[in-house]
Design a protein around this motif. Sequence first.
Motif: not given
Length: 485
Positions: A162-178, A188-194
Amino acid sequence: MLTRSVAVLALTATTALAQQTDITIGMQLEPPNLDPTGGAAAAIDEVVYANVFEGLTRFGPDGSVQPALARSWQTGGDGRVWTFTLAQGVTFHDGTPFDAADVAFSLNRARAEDSTNAQKALFDGIESVEAVDPHTVRITLAEPNGNFGFNLAWGDAVIVAPESADTNATQPVGTGPFKLAQWVQGDRVELVANPDYWGEAPALTAATFKFISDPNAAFAAMMAGDIDAFPVFPAPETLASFAADPRFEVIVGSTEGETILAMNNKALSDVRIRQAITHAIDRQAIIDGAMFGYGTPIGTHFAPHNPDYVDLTAGSAHDPEKARALLAEAGAEDLTLRLMLPPPSYARRGGEIIASQLREVGIQTEVTNLEWAQWLEQVFRGKDFDMTIVSHTEPADINIYARPEYYFQYDNAAFQALMDKIGVTSDAAMRSELLAQAQRIIADDYVNGYLFQLAKTGVADARIQGLWENAPTQANDLTGVSWSE
Protein backbone atom coordinates in the motif's frame (compact mmCIF):
# COMPACT_ATOMS: atom_id res chain seq x y z
CA MET A 1 61.26 -17.95 -15.73
CA LEU A 2 59.41 -19.96 -13.11
CA THR A 3 58.15 -16.77 -11.44
CA ARG A 4 56.92 -15.40 -14.76
CA SER A 5 55.02 -18.65 -15.54
CA VAL A 6 53.29 -18.55 -12.18
CA ALA A 7 52.25 -14.95 -12.81
CA VAL A 8 50.82 -15.83 -16.22
CA LEU A 9 48.88 -18.73 -14.75
CA ALA A 10 47.52 -16.51 -11.98
CA LEU A 11 46.42 -13.90 -14.50
CA THR A 12 44.74 -16.58 -16.60
CA ALA A 13 42.92 -17.96 -13.58
CA THR A 14 41.78 -14.48 -12.53
CA THR A 15 40.46 -13.80 -16.03
CA ALA A 16 38.58 -17.10 -16.07
CA LEU A 17 37.01 -16.30 -12.72
CA ALA A 18 35.84 -12.88 -13.90
CA GLN A 19 32.66 -14.33 -15.34
CA GLN A 20 30.18 -11.85 -16.81
CA THR A 21 27.27 -11.11 -14.49
CA ASP A 22 25.36 -8.43 -16.39
CA ILE A 23 23.14 -8.81 -19.42
CA THR A 24 21.47 -6.59 -22.02
CA ILE A 25 18.13 -7.83 -23.31
CA GLY A 26 16.55 -6.49 -26.50
CA MET A 27 12.83 -5.77 -26.74
CA GLN A 28 10.90 -4.35 -29.67
CA LEU A 29 8.30 -2.50 -27.59
CA GLU A 30 8.82 -0.23 -24.62
CA PRO A 31 6.28 -0.72 -21.81
CA PRO A 32 3.93 2.26 -21.30
CA ASN A 33 4.47 1.85 -17.55
CA LEU A 34 6.04 -0.66 -15.15
CA ASP A 35 2.97 -1.63 -13.10
CA PRO A 36 1.57 -5.03 -14.18
CA THR A 37 -1.52 -4.46 -12.03
CA GLY A 38 -2.48 -1.33 -13.93
CA GLY A 39 -1.68 -1.91 -17.60
CA ALA A 40 -2.52 -4.35 -20.40
CA ALA A 41 0.69 -4.16 -22.45
CA ALA A 42 2.66 -7.41 -22.62
CA ALA A 43 5.89 -5.40 -22.52
CA ILE A 44 5.26 -4.57 -18.84
CA ASP A 45 5.45 -8.20 -17.76
CA GLU A 46 8.35 -8.80 -20.14
CA VAL A 47 10.41 -6.51 -17.92
CA VAL A 48 9.05 -7.00 -14.40
CA TYR A 49 7.46 -10.49 -14.17
CA ALA A 50 9.42 -12.64 -11.67
CA ASN A 51 12.24 -10.07 -11.83
CA VAL A 52 10.80 -7.09 -9.95
CA PHE A 53 7.34 -8.28 -8.84
CA GLU A 54 6.18 -11.62 -7.47
CA GLY A 55 2.78 -13.15 -6.84
CA LEU A 56 1.60 -15.87 -4.51
CA THR A 57 2.26 -18.35 -7.32
CA ARG A 58 4.20 -18.07 -10.57
CA PHE A 59 4.58 -19.80 -13.93
CA GLY A 60 7.63 -21.95 -14.53
CA PRO A 61 9.30 -22.19 -17.96
CA ASP A 62 7.20 -25.28 -18.72
CA GLY A 63 3.94 -23.51 -17.87
CA SER A 64 3.53 -25.24 -14.52
CA VAL A 65 2.22 -23.32 -11.53
CA GLN A 66 4.94 -23.04 -8.89
CA PRO A 67 5.22 -21.54 -5.39
CA ALA A 68 6.37 -17.92 -5.13
CA LEU A 69 5.51 -15.70 -2.17
CA ALA A 70 3.18 -18.50 -1.10
CA ARG A 71 5.39 -21.45 -0.19
CA SER A 72 2.44 -23.83 0.06
CA TRP A 73 -1.35 -23.88 -0.05
CA GLN A 74 -4.31 -26.12 0.57
CA THR A 75 -7.98 -26.08 -0.32
CA GLY A 76 -11.04 -26.85 1.77
CA GLY A 77 -14.69 -25.97 2.00
CA ASP A 78 -15.51 -27.94 -1.16
CA GLY A 79 -12.86 -26.08 -3.13
CA ARG A 80 -14.05 -22.64 -2.05
CA VAL A 81 -11.49 -21.92 0.66
CA TRP A 82 -7.81 -21.57 -0.21
CA THR A 83 -5.25 -21.17 2.58
CA PHE A 84 -1.79 -19.92 1.66
CA THR A 85 1.31 -20.14 3.85
CA LEU A 86 3.60 -17.23 3.01
CA ALA A 87 7.37 -16.94 2.82
CA GLN A 88 8.96 -15.31 5.86
CA GLY A 89 11.67 -12.71 6.06
CA VAL A 90 10.47 -10.97 2.88
CA THR A 91 10.76 -7.23 2.36
CA PHE A 92 9.83 -4.94 -0.49
CA HIS A 93 12.60 -3.06 -2.28
CA ASP A 94 12.01 0.02 -0.14
CA GLY A 95 12.51 -1.98 3.06
CA THR A 96 8.80 -2.32 3.89
CA PRO A 97 8.07 -5.76 5.41
CA PHE A 98 5.86 -8.12 3.42
CA ASP A 99 3.08 -9.97 5.21
CA ALA A 100 -0.47 -11.26 4.82
CA ALA A 101 -1.91 -7.74 5.00
CA ASP A 102 -0.15 -6.90 1.73
CA VAL A 103 -1.77 -9.90 0.07
CA ALA A 104 -5.20 -8.82 1.26
CA PHE A 105 -4.55 -5.28 0.10
CA SER A 106 -3.36 -6.38 -3.35
CA LEU A 107 -6.20 -8.79 -4.11
CA ASN A 108 -8.90 -6.48 -2.73
CA ARG A 109 -7.44 -3.64 -4.78
CA ALA A 110 -7.44 -5.78 -7.93
CA ARG A 111 -11.09 -6.76 -7.53
CA ALA A 112 -12.40 -3.39 -6.33
CA GLU A 113 -15.14 -1.65 -8.26
CA ASP A 114 -12.76 1.11 -9.37
CA SER A 115 -9.91 -1.30 -10.18
CA THR A 116 -7.84 -0.47 -13.26
CA ASN A 117 -6.44 -4.01 -13.45
CA ALA A 118 -6.51 -5.18 -17.07
CA GLN A 119 -7.48 -8.71 -15.96
CA LYS A 120 -9.95 -7.80 -13.23
CA ALA A 121 -12.05 -10.83 -14.19
CA LEU A 122 -9.36 -13.07 -12.66
CA PHE A 123 -10.49 -11.87 -9.23
CA ASP A 124 -14.26 -11.75 -9.73
CA GLY A 125 -14.82 -15.03 -7.90
CA ILE A 126 -13.17 -13.86 -4.67
CA GLU A 127 -15.67 -13.46 -1.83
CA SER A 128 -13.20 -12.46 0.89
CA VAL A 129 -9.48 -12.26 1.68
CA GLU A 130 -8.49 -12.69 5.32
CA ALA A 131 -5.06 -12.20 6.90
CA VAL A 132 -5.26 -15.01 9.46
CA ASP A 133 -1.84 -14.10 10.85
CA PRO A 134 1.21 -12.34 9.34
CA HIS A 135 2.18 -15.46 7.37
CA THR A 136 -1.20 -17.01 6.55
CA VAL A 137 -3.89 -15.86 4.11
CA ARG A 138 -7.33 -17.39 3.72
CA ILE A 139 -9.19 -16.66 0.48
CA THR A 140 -12.83 -17.65 0.17
CA LEU A 141 -14.36 -17.96 -3.28
CA ALA A 142 -18.01 -17.58 -4.17
CA GLU A 143 -17.81 -20.89 -6.07
CA PRO A 144 -15.17 -23.63 -6.33
CA ASN A 145 -12.41 -22.85 -8.81
CA GLY A 146 -9.73 -25.46 -9.41
CA ASN A 147 -7.93 -22.96 -11.62
CA PHE A 148 -7.44 -20.36 -8.90
CA GLY A 149 -3.75 -21.10 -8.35
CA PHE A 150 -3.24 -20.62 -12.09
CA ASN A 151 -5.06 -17.28 -11.98
CA LEU A 152 -2.80 -16.04 -9.19
CA ALA A 153 0.30 -16.77 -11.31
CA TRP A 154 -0.57 -14.04 -13.82
CA GLY A 155 1.43 -10.84 -13.77
CA ASP A 156 -1.78 -8.97 -13.02
CA ALA A 157 -1.94 -10.77 -9.65
CA VAL A 158 1.45 -9.75 -8.24
CA ILE A 159 1.60 -8.51 -4.68
CA VAL A 160 2.20 -4.81 -4.08
CA ALA A 161 2.52 -2.72 -0.93
CA PRO A 162 0.00 0.00 0.00
CA GLU A 163 2.91 2.37 0.64
CA SER A 164 4.11 2.22 -2.99
CA ALA A 165 1.16 0.95 -5.04
CA ASP A 166 0.22 4.38 -6.40
CA THR A 167 3.70 5.02 -7.86
CA ASN A 168 4.55 1.59 -9.24
CA ALA A 169 3.92 2.78 -12.79
CA THR A 170 7.15 4.78 -12.78
CA GLN A 171 8.92 3.60 -9.61
CA PRO A 172 8.10 -0.10 -9.26
CA VAL A 173 8.62 -1.54 -5.78
CA GLY A 174 8.26 -5.29 -5.55
CA THR A 175 9.72 -8.21 -3.62
CA GLY A 176 11.64 -9.73 -6.52
CA PRO A 177 15.34 -10.56 -7.00
CA PHE A 178 15.91 -7.38 -9.05
CA LYS A 179 14.97 -3.78 -8.39
CA LEU A 180 14.77 -0.73 -10.63
CA ALA A 181 17.99 1.26 -11.07
CA GLN A 182 16.67 3.68 -13.68
CA TRP A 183 14.24 4.01 -16.57
CA VAL A 184 15.47 6.15 -19.44
CA GLN A 185 12.21 6.50 -21.31
CA GLY A 186 12.49 5.90 -25.02
CA ASP A 187 15.69 3.91 -24.56
CA ARG A 188 16.08 1.40 -21.70
CA VAL A 189 15.17 0.09 -18.25
CA GLU A 190 18.04 -0.86 -15.95
CA LEU A 191 17.68 -3.35 -13.10
CA VAL A 192 20.16 -4.33 -10.40
CA ALA A 193 20.17 -7.37 -8.13
CA ASN A 194 18.28 -6.92 -4.88
CA PRO A 195 20.86 -7.55 -2.11
CA ASP A 196 18.09 -8.23 0.41
CA TYR A 197 16.21 -10.77 -1.70
CA TRP A 198 14.49 -13.39 0.44
CA GLY A 199 15.01 -16.28 -1.98
CA GLU A 200 17.91 -17.74 -3.94
CA ALA A 201 20.05 -14.93 -5.30
CA PRO A 202 20.23 -14.73 -9.11
CA ALA A 203 23.56 -15.26 -10.91
CA LEU A 204 23.14 -11.90 -12.66
CA THR A 205 23.96 -8.69 -10.82
CA ALA A 206 22.48 -6.29 -13.39
CA ALA A 207 20.18 -6.35 -16.40
CA THR A 208 19.35 -3.74 -19.02
CA PHE A 209 16.25 -3.96 -21.21
CA LYS A 210 17.01 -2.03 -24.40
CA PHE A 211 14.11 -0.99 -26.64
CA ILE A 212 14.74 -1.29 -30.38
CA SER A 213 11.65 -1.09 -32.56
CA ASP A 214 13.33 -1.25 -35.97
CA PRO A 215 14.17 -4.81 -37.15
CA ASN A 216 17.25 -3.65 -39.06
CA ALA A 217 18.58 -1.85 -36.01
CA ALA A 218 17.92 -4.96 -33.90
CA PHE A 219 19.97 -7.06 -36.32
CA ALA A 220 22.83 -4.57 -36.28
CA ALA A 221 22.80 -4.37 -32.46
CA MET A 222 22.99 -8.14 -32.08
CA MET A 223 25.79 -8.46 -34.63
CA ALA A 224 27.78 -5.67 -32.93
CA GLY A 225 27.40 -7.26 -29.49
CA ASP A 226 25.44 -4.30 -28.11
CA ILE A 227 22.61 -6.69 -27.24
CA ASP A 228 23.31 -10.02 -25.53
CA ALA A 229 19.91 -11.61 -26.17
CA PHE A 230 16.73 -10.70 -28.04
CA PRO A 231 14.19 -13.29 -26.79
CA VAL A 232 11.51 -12.27 -29.31
CA PHE A 233 13.52 -11.17 -32.31
CA PRO A 234 11.59 -8.84 -34.64
CA ALA A 235 13.26 -9.90 -37.92
CA PRO A 236 12.70 -13.65 -38.44
CA GLU A 237 14.08 -13.35 -41.98
CA THR A 238 17.57 -12.92 -40.50
CA LEU A 239 17.51 -15.96 -38.19
CA ALA A 240 19.43 -18.07 -40.73
CA SER A 241 22.33 -15.61 -40.54
CA PHE A 242 22.48 -15.97 -36.77
CA ALA A 243 22.16 -19.76 -36.95
CA ALA A 244 25.22 -19.89 -39.21
CA ASP A 245 27.30 -17.80 -36.79
CA PRO A 246 28.83 -19.77 -33.87
CA ARG A 247 28.66 -16.69 -31.65
CA PHE A 248 24.89 -17.02 -31.47
CA GLU A 249 22.15 -19.47 -30.59
CA VAL A 250 18.75 -19.28 -32.27
CA ILE A 251 16.02 -20.28 -29.82
CA VAL A 252 12.70 -21.26 -31.41
CA GLY A 253 9.79 -22.19 -29.16
CA SER A 254 6.07 -21.62 -28.71
CA THR A 255 4.13 -18.84 -27.05
CA GLU A 256 0.65 -18.28 -25.68
CA GLY A 257 0.23 -15.60 -28.34
CA GLU A 258 -2.91 -16.11 -30.41
CA THR A 259 -2.38 -13.64 -33.25
CA ILE A 260 -5.75 -12.43 -34.47
CA LEU A 261 -7.40 -10.01 -36.83
CA ALA A 262 -9.59 -8.58 -34.08
CA MET A 263 -12.93 -7.14 -35.20
CA ASN A 264 -15.20 -4.63 -33.51
CA ASN A 265 -18.31 -6.78 -33.10
CA LYS A 266 -20.53 -3.73 -32.54
CA ALA A 267 -19.39 -2.00 -35.73
CA LEU A 268 -19.41 -5.33 -37.61
CA SER A 269 -22.54 -6.75 -36.04
CA ASP A 270 -23.56 -8.78 -39.13
CA VAL A 271 -21.95 -12.21 -38.75
CA ARG A 272 -21.95 -12.62 -42.53
CA ILE A 273 -19.51 -9.72 -42.88
CA ARG A 274 -17.21 -11.14 -40.21
CA GLN A 275 -17.40 -14.54 -41.87
CA ALA A 276 -16.60 -13.00 -45.24
CA ILE A 277 -13.53 -11.33 -43.78
CA THR A 278 -12.26 -14.61 -42.37
CA HIS A 279 -12.73 -16.43 -45.68
CA ALA A 280 -10.85 -13.65 -47.48
CA ILE A 281 -7.78 -14.36 -45.34
CA ASP A 282 -5.05 -16.76 -46.44
CA ARG A 283 -3.36 -17.66 -43.15
CA GLN A 284 -0.38 -19.42 -44.67
CA ALA A 285 0.37 -16.45 -46.92
CA ILE A 286 0.43 -14.24 -43.81
CA ILE A 287 2.69 -16.66 -41.91
CA ASP A 288 5.06 -16.88 -44.88
CA GLY A 289 5.01 -13.20 -45.75
CA ALA A 290 4.99 -11.61 -42.30
CA MET A 291 6.71 -14.27 -40.20
CA PHE A 292 8.90 -16.01 -42.82
CA GLY A 293 7.25 -19.34 -42.09
CA TYR A 294 7.32 -19.15 -38.28
CA GLY A 295 3.85 -19.67 -36.83
CA THR A 296 1.09 -22.28 -36.56
CA PRO A 297 -2.33 -21.65 -38.19
CA ILE A 298 -5.24 -21.43 -35.73
CA GLY A 299 -9.00 -21.40 -36.21
CA THR A 300 -10.02 -20.25 -32.73
CA HIS A 301 -8.58 -18.46 -29.71
CA PHE A 302 -6.65 -21.38 -28.22
CA ALA A 303 -3.02 -22.49 -28.30
CA PRO A 304 -2.32 -25.56 -30.48
CA HIS A 305 0.14 -26.91 -27.89
CA ASN A 306 -2.65 -27.05 -25.29
CA PRO A 307 -4.00 -30.63 -24.94
CA ASP A 308 -7.58 -29.27 -25.13
CA TYR A 309 -7.04 -27.52 -28.49
CA VAL A 310 -9.50 -28.27 -31.29
CA ASP A 311 -8.36 -27.65 -34.87
CA LEU A 312 -11.14 -25.51 -36.38
CA THR A 313 -9.16 -23.92 -39.22
CA ALA A 314 -11.32 -25.63 -41.87
CA GLY A 315 -14.36 -23.59 -40.82
CA SER A 316 -12.66 -20.35 -41.87
CA ALA A 317 -10.54 -21.65 -44.74
CA HIS A 318 -9.36 -19.27 -47.47
CA ASP A 319 -12.29 -19.05 -49.92
CA PRO A 320 -12.51 -15.69 -51.76
CA GLU A 321 -15.57 -16.77 -53.75
CA LYS A 322 -17.50 -17.59 -50.59
CA ALA A 323 -16.38 -14.27 -49.09
CA ARG A 324 -17.77 -12.33 -52.06
CA ALA A 325 -21.06 -14.26 -51.88
CA LEU A 326 -21.45 -13.49 -48.17
CA LEU A 327 -20.77 -9.79 -48.73
CA ALA A 328 -23.37 -9.70 -51.51
CA GLU A 329 -25.89 -11.47 -49.27
CA ALA A 330 -25.23 -8.89 -46.55
CA GLY A 331 -25.49 -6.00 -49.03
CA ALA A 332 -21.93 -4.94 -48.23
CA GLU A 333 -20.15 -5.10 -51.59
CA ASP A 334 -18.75 -1.55 -51.24
CA LEU A 335 -17.37 -1.89 -47.74
CA THR A 336 -14.51 0.26 -46.44
CA LEU A 337 -13.06 -0.61 -43.03
CA ARG A 338 -10.45 0.99 -40.78
CA LEU A 339 -7.49 -1.26 -40.00
CA MET A 340 -5.47 -0.01 -37.01
CA LEU A 341 -2.00 -1.51 -36.68
CA PRO A 342 0.25 -1.45 -33.56
CA PRO A 343 4.05 -1.44 -33.99
CA PRO A 344 5.07 -5.15 -33.96
CA SER A 345 6.31 -6.41 -37.30
CA TYR A 346 3.73 -9.22 -37.36
CA ALA A 347 1.03 -6.52 -37.30
CA ARG A 348 2.58 -4.08 -39.77
CA ARG A 349 3.68 -6.73 -42.25
CA GLY A 350 0.57 -8.82 -41.72
CA GLY A 351 -1.62 -5.76 -42.15
CA GLU A 352 -0.26 -5.10 -45.64
CA ILE A 353 -0.97 -8.69 -46.67
CA ILE A 354 -4.47 -8.72 -45.17
CA ALA A 355 -5.35 -5.39 -46.79
CA SER A 356 -4.41 -6.91 -50.14
CA GLN A 357 -6.42 -10.07 -49.49
CA LEU A 358 -9.49 -8.08 -48.45
CA ARG A 359 -9.18 -5.91 -51.53
CA GLU A 360 -9.44 -9.05 -53.68
CA VAL A 361 -12.97 -9.71 -52.35
CA GLY A 362 -14.08 -6.08 -52.57
CA ILE A 363 -13.31 -4.76 -49.08
CA GLN A 364 -11.27 -1.57 -49.01
CA THR A 365 -9.18 -0.72 -45.97
CA GLU A 366 -7.97 2.54 -44.48
CA VAL A 367 -4.73 1.50 -42.78
CA THR A 368 -3.45 3.53 -39.83
CA ASN A 369 -0.16 2.75 -38.10
CA LEU A 370 -0.33 3.50 -34.37
CA GLU A 371 2.32 3.66 -31.71
CA TRP A 372 1.69 1.33 -28.79
CA ALA A 373 0.33 4.01 -26.44
CA GLN A 374 -2.01 5.23 -29.20
CA TRP A 375 -3.23 1.69 -29.83
CA LEU A 376 -3.96 1.14 -26.15
CA GLU A 377 -5.86 4.41 -25.92
CA GLN A 378 -7.83 4.31 -29.18
CA VAL A 379 -8.35 0.60 -29.82
CA PHE A 380 -8.08 -1.25 -26.51
CA ARG A 381 -9.69 1.35 -24.26
CA GLY A 382 -11.56 3.56 -26.74
CA LYS A 383 -12.88 0.72 -28.97
CA ASP A 384 -12.59 3.17 -31.89
CA PHE A 385 -11.66 0.79 -34.71
CA ASP A 386 -13.07 -1.69 -37.19
CA MET A 387 -10.17 -4.16 -37.34
CA THR A 388 -6.75 -4.53 -35.77
CA ILE A 389 -4.00 -7.15 -35.56
CA VAL A 390 -2.57 -8.15 -32.21
CA SER A 391 -1.10 -11.15 -30.41
CA HIS A 392 -2.87 -12.07 -27.16
CA THR A 393 0.02 -13.45 -25.13
CA GLU A 394 -1.82 -14.03 -21.86
CA PRO A 395 -2.04 -17.74 -20.92
CA ALA A 396 -5.26 -19.67 -21.60
CA ASP A 397 -7.29 -16.50 -22.05
CA ILE A 398 -10.36 -17.67 -23.98
CA ASN A 399 -12.35 -16.28 -21.03
CA ILE A 400 -11.95 -12.75 -22.46
CA TYR A 401 -14.80 -13.61 -24.87
CA ALA A 402 -17.12 -13.71 -21.86
CA ARG A 403 -16.51 -10.00 -21.24
CA PRO A 404 -18.88 -7.86 -23.37
CA GLU A 405 -16.94 -4.71 -22.45
CA TYR A 406 -13.69 -6.11 -23.85
CA TYR A 407 -12.33 -4.21 -26.81
CA PHE A 408 -13.83 -6.41 -29.56
CA GLN A 409 -17.22 -6.22 -27.75
CA TYR A 410 -18.51 -9.75 -28.23
CA ASP A 411 -21.68 -10.31 -26.21
CA ASN A 412 -22.99 -13.90 -26.11
CA ALA A 413 -24.93 -14.95 -23.01
CA ALA A 414 -24.58 -18.65 -23.85
CA PHE A 415 -20.81 -18.34 -24.05
CA GLN A 416 -20.72 -16.42 -20.77
CA ALA A 417 -22.75 -19.15 -19.06
CA LEU A 418 -20.41 -21.79 -20.50
CA MET A 419 -17.35 -20.03 -19.09
CA ASP A 420 -19.05 -19.79 -15.70
CA LYS A 421 -19.61 -23.54 -15.84
CA ILE A 422 -15.98 -24.18 -16.75
CA GLY A 423 -14.92 -22.10 -13.77
CA VAL A 424 -16.65 -24.42 -11.29
CA THR A 425 -15.81 -27.70 -13.06
CA SER A 426 -12.87 -29.65 -11.65
CA ASP A 427 -13.28 -32.93 -13.57
CA ALA A 428 -10.55 -32.91 -16.25
CA ALA A 429 -12.55 -34.75 -18.93
CA MET A 430 -15.57 -32.52 -18.45
CA ARG A 431 -13.40 -29.37 -18.56
CA SER A 432 -11.90 -30.57 -21.85
CA GLU A 433 -15.33 -31.05 -23.38
CA LEU A 434 -16.54 -27.64 -22.18
CA LEU A 435 -13.40 -25.93 -23.50
CA ALA A 436 -13.97 -27.62 -26.85
CA GLN A 437 -17.50 -26.20 -26.90
CA ALA A 438 -16.15 -22.75 -26.09
CA GLN A 439 -13.67 -22.91 -28.96
CA ARG A 440 -16.40 -23.92 -31.40
CA ILE A 441 -18.79 -21.16 -30.32
CA ILE A 442 -16.38 -18.30 -31.02
CA ALA A 443 -15.20 -19.96 -34.24
CA ASP A 444 -18.78 -20.42 -35.48
CA ASP A 445 -19.61 -16.81 -34.54
CA TYR A 446 -16.54 -15.58 -36.46
CA VAL A 447 -15.84 -13.20 -33.60
CA ASN A 448 -12.36 -12.51 -34.95
CA GLY A 449 -10.12 -13.65 -37.76
CA TYR A 450 -7.86 -16.26 -36.18
CA LEU A 451 -4.48 -16.14 -37.89
CA PHE A 452 -1.64 -18.01 -36.20
CA GLN A 453 0.00 -18.93 -32.92
CA LEU A 454 2.99 -16.66 -32.51
CA ALA A 455 6.29 -18.53 -32.47
CA LYS A 456 8.97 -17.50 -30.01
CA THR A 457 11.95 -16.79 -32.22
CA GLY A 458 14.85 -15.56 -30.17
CA VAL A 459 18.57 -14.94 -30.63
CA ALA A 460 21.15 -14.99 -27.87
CA ASP A 461 24.87 -15.03 -27.26
CA ALA A 462 25.75 -18.72 -27.29
CA ARG A 463 27.35 -18.45 -23.84
CA ILE A 464 24.07 -17.50 -22.13
CA GLN A 465 22.23 -20.22 -20.24
CA GLY A 466 18.74 -20.34 -18.74
CA LEU A 467 16.66 -18.22 -21.13
CA TRP A 468 13.15 -19.57 -21.63
CA GLU A 469 12.68 -21.51 -24.87
CA ASN A 470 8.90 -21.32 -24.71
CA ALA A 471 6.76 -18.49 -23.35
CA PRO A 472 4.00 -19.86 -21.09
CA THR A 473 3.44 -16.25 -20.07
CA GLN A 474 4.72 -12.89 -21.28
CA ALA A 475 8.03 -12.72 -19.44
CA ASN A 476 11.80 -12.48 -19.67
CA ASP A 477 12.45 -14.32 -16.42
CA LEU A 478 16.10 -13.71 -15.47
CA THR A 479 16.07 -15.62 -12.20
CA GLY A 480 17.78 -18.66 -13.76
CA VAL A 481 19.95 -16.93 -16.36
CA SER A 482 23.74 -17.04 -16.26
CA TRP A 483 26.83 -16.90 -18.46
CA SER A 484 28.92 -20.00 -19.08
CA GLU A 485 32.66 -19.71 -18.54
